[in-house]
Design a protein around this motif. Structure first.
Motif, PDB file in Angstrom:
ATOM      1  N   THR A 173      35.184  57.905  17.196  1.00  0.00           N
ATOM      2  CA  THR A 173      33.848  58.494  17.160  1.00  0.00           C
ATOM      3  C   THR A 173      33.803  59.810  17.922  1.00  0.00           C
ATOM      4  OG1 THR A 173      32.882  56.280  16.967  1.00  0.00           O
ATOM      5  CG2 THR A 173      31.409  58.050  17.658  1.00  0.00           C
ATOM      6  N   ALA A 174      34.532  59.905  19.016  1.00  0.00           N
ATOM      7  CA  ALA A 174      34.584  61.151  19.776  1.00  0.00           C
ATOM      8  C   ALA A 174      35.236  62.269  18.958  1.00  0.00           C
ATOM      9  CB  ALA A 174      35.337  60.939  21.088  1.00  0.00           C
ATOM     10  N   LEU A 175      36.236  61.921  18.147  1.00  0.00           N
ATOM     11  CA  LEU A 175      36.852  62.920  17.276  1.00  0.00           C
ATOM     12  C   LEU A 175      35.833  63.446  16.266  1.00  0.00           C
ATOM     13  CD1 LEU A 175      40.306  61.222  16.566  1.00  0.00           C
ATOM     14  CD2 LEU A 175      39.893  63.242  17.979  1.00  0.00           C
ATOM     15  N   ALA A 176      35.006  62.549  15.724  1.00  0.00           N
ATOM     16  CA  ALA A 176      33.975  62.973  14.779  1.00  0.00           C
ATOM     17  C   ALA A 176      32.943  63.863  15.460  1.00  0.00           C
ATOM     18  CB  ALA A 176      33.300  61.748  14.167  1.00  0.00           C
ATOM     19  N   ALA A 177      32.608  63.552  16.707  1.00  0.00           N
ATOM     20  CA  ALA A 177      31.647  64.365  17.454  1.00  0.00           C
ATOM     21  C   ALA A 177      32.182  65.780  17.660  1.00  0.00           C
ATOM     22  CB  ALA A 177      31.327  63.707  18.792  1.00  0.00           C
ATOM     23  N   GLU A 178      33.468  65.905  17.940  1.00  0.00           N
ATOM     24  CA  GLU A 178      34.061  67.237  18.107  1.00  0.00           C
ATOM     25  C   GLU A 178      34.000  68.024  16.807  1.00  0.00           C
ATOM     26  OE1 GLU A 178      36.180  70.457  20.019  1.00  0.00           O
ATOM     27  OE2 GLU A 178      34.827  68.845  20.633  1.00  0.00           O
ATOM     28  N   ASN A 179      34.314  67.363  15.677  1.00  0.00           N
ATOM     29  CA  ASN A 179      34.175  68.036  14.384  1.00  0.00           C
ATOM     30  C   ASN A 179      32.752  68.535  14.181  1.00  0.00           C
ATOM     31  OD1 ASN A 179      36.835  67.587  13.572  1.00  0.00           O
ATOM     32  ND2 ASN A 179      36.235  66.850  11.548  1.00  0.00           N
ATOM     33  N   LEU A 180      31.784  67.704  14.558  1.00  0.00           N
ATOM     34  CA  LEU A 180      30.376  68.050  14.394  1.00  0.00           C
ATOM     35  C   LEU A 180      30.008  69.283  15.218  1.00  0.00           C
ATOM     36  CD1 LEU A 180      27.533  67.502  13.386  1.00  0.00           C
ATOM     37  CD2 LEU A 180      27.298  65.727  15.129  1.00  0.00           C
ATOM     38  N   MET A 181      30.473  69.336  16.459  1.00  0.00           N
ATOM     39  CA  MET A 181      30.162  70.470  17.321  1.00  0.00           C
ATOM     40  C   MET A 181      30.799  71.758  16.805  1.00  0.00           C
ATOM     41  SD  MET A 181      30.260  68.856  21.176  1.00  0.00           S
ATOM     42  CE  MET A 181      31.629  67.712  20.945  1.00  0.00           C
ATOM     43  N   LEU A 182      32.036  71.676  16.333  1.00  0.00           N
ATOM     44  CA  LEU A 182      32.702  72.868  15.797  1.00  0.00           C
ATOM     45  C   LEU A 182      32.059  73.320  14.487  1.00  0.00           C
ATOM     46  CD1 LEU A 182      36.460  72.029  16.524  1.00  0.00           C
ATOM     47  CD2 LEU A 182      34.945  73.569  17.800  1.00  0.00           C
ATOM     48  N   ALA A 183      31.618  72.364  13.688  1.00  0.00           N
ATOM     49  CA  ALA A 183      30.945  72.719  12.435  1.00  0.00           C
ATOM     50  C   ALA A 183      29.629  73.443  12.714  1.00  0.00           C
ATOM     51  CB  ALA A 183      30.695  71.464  11.605  1.00  0.00           C
ATOM     52  N   LEU A 184      28.878  72.958  13.686  1.00  0.00           N
ATOM     53  CA  LEU A 184      27.637  73.633  14.067  1.00  0.00           C
ATOM     54  C   LEU A 184      27.913  75.067  14.513  1.00  0.00           C
ATOM     55  CD1 LEU A 184      25.922  70.689  15.964  1.00  0.00           C
ATOM     56  CD2 LEU A 184      24.898  71.924  14.037  1.00  0.00           C
ATOM     57  N   ARG A 185      28.949  75.246  15.321  1.00  0.00           N
ATOM     58  CA  ARG A 185      29.287  76.585  15.805  1.00  0.00           C
ATOM     59  C   ARG A 185      29.672  77.492  14.645  1.00  0.00           C
ATOM     60  NH1 ARG A 185      29.331  80.872  17.787  1.00  0.00           N
ATOM     61  NH2 ARG A 185      27.162  80.311  17.469  1.00  0.00           N
ATOM     62  N   ALA A 186      30.442  76.955  13.679  1.00  0.00           N
ATOM     63  CA  ALA A 186      30.862  77.750  12.530  1.00  0.00           C
ATOM     64  C   ALA A 186      29.665  78.194  11.692  1.00  0.00           C
ATOM     65  CB  ALA A 186      31.849  76.955  11.676  1.00  0.00           C
ATOM     66  N   HIS A 187      28.601  77.401  11.703  1.00  0.00           N
ATOM     67  CA  HIS A 187      27.367  77.746  10.986  1.00  0.00           C
ATOM     68  C   HIS A 187      26.472  78.683  11.800  1.00  0.00           C
ATOM     69  CE1 HIS A 187      27.018  75.584   7.150  1.00  0.00           C
ATOM     70  NE2 HIS A 187      27.749  74.624   7.682  1.00  0.00           N
ATOM     71  N   GLY A 188      26.888  78.998  13.034  1.00  0.00           N
ATOM     72  CA  GLY A 188      26.080  79.887  13.858  1.00  0.00           C
ATOM     73  C   GLY A 188      25.108  79.167  14.767  1.00  0.00           C
TER      74      GLY A 188
END
Length: 244
Positions: A173-188
């Motif tokens: 679940t922590a790995l998924a959370a990291e993906n989520l945070m990086l995806a948000l950053r990539a979207h600005g």
């Protein structure tokens, strides 16, 4: 499945580096909402995170309703990130969905032919490997057998208990959370993963499943002025990376 689809594209390293280096734990957000299509895409990317046996032991509870969000922010100890973010996401690890997800893995297999080894794993091996049995007795038996067999060859060491299942689910679940945070950053957009919260109140507010474990509450939105409190720093790589 087209063989060409298995060939990884050549990513742009500089753009990835920008995403990683510009991701910060933002403590203050503007009131600009996060569009639904952005949230959907970020959550899709989060769910592409690597995870144990592809059992995907996670759930995401997205809170945007103002009244509920305010109450959740209070349960997050009134942190500025929680109070100012337009959206809060409870990232929850599940120790009790592996049976259902084992069945789903077989039912939703993406290729025409289901490999025998896959069918065997999800129908026979997983039900033994992740099952702890009544009062944890099966887990104790598996641990004992593992200790004996492990004297002569490498064997999987767990999970052998409910607590070990929590660790198992939380890692993925922590790995998924990291993906989520990086995806948000990539979207600005930006985020702040929060561990400071009253889990009892969070669980009650969101009516979470009994065996759901709140890994973190993620604040998300547009970075406000002075939203980052301090300069970023990390310890020297030589202290933490060991080449053997």
């Amino acid at each position: 499945m087209n063989a060409k689809s298995d060939i990884a594209p050549n990513p742009t390293l500089d753009e990835f580096r920008k995403v990683v280096r510009s991701r910060r734990s933002v403590r203050r957000f503007t009131n600009e909402p996060v569009p639904q299509d952005v949230l959907d895409d970020c959550l899709d990317l989060a769910m592409l995170a690597p995870n144990s046996s592809n059992l995907q032991p996670w759930e995401f509870f997205v809170v945007r309703t103002p009244e509920l969000k305010d109450r959740l922010a209070e349960a997050c100890l009134g942190q500025n990130a929680a109070k100012t973010a337009p959206v809060l996401i409870a990232v929850v690890a599940r120790t009790d969905t592996w049976r259902q997800h084992s069945r789903m893995a077989l039912e939703q297999w993406p290729e025409e032919k289901l490999p025998g080894i896959v069918e065997k794993y999800y129908s026979k091996i997983a039900p033994i490997h992740y099952n702890q049995g009544p009062f944890g007795l099966l887990g104790i038996a598996k641990k004992t057998a593992g200790l004996v067999v492990g004297l002569s060859r490498p064997v999987p060491r767990g999970p052998y208990s409910i607590n070990e299942m929590k660790v198992w689910a939380t890692k993925s679940t922590a790995l998924a959370a990291e993906n989520l945070m990086l995806a948000l950053r990539a979207h600005g957009y930006d985020s702040c993963p929060m561990e400071g919260f009253d889990e009892y109140r969070v669980r009650r507010l969101l009516s979470l499943p009994e065996k759901g474990l709140v890994t973190m509450v993620l604040a998300a939105g547009k970075r406000a002025e002075k939203g980052v409190y301090n300069r970023q720093y990390r310890f020297n790589q030589d202290e933490l990376v060991h080449y053997l």
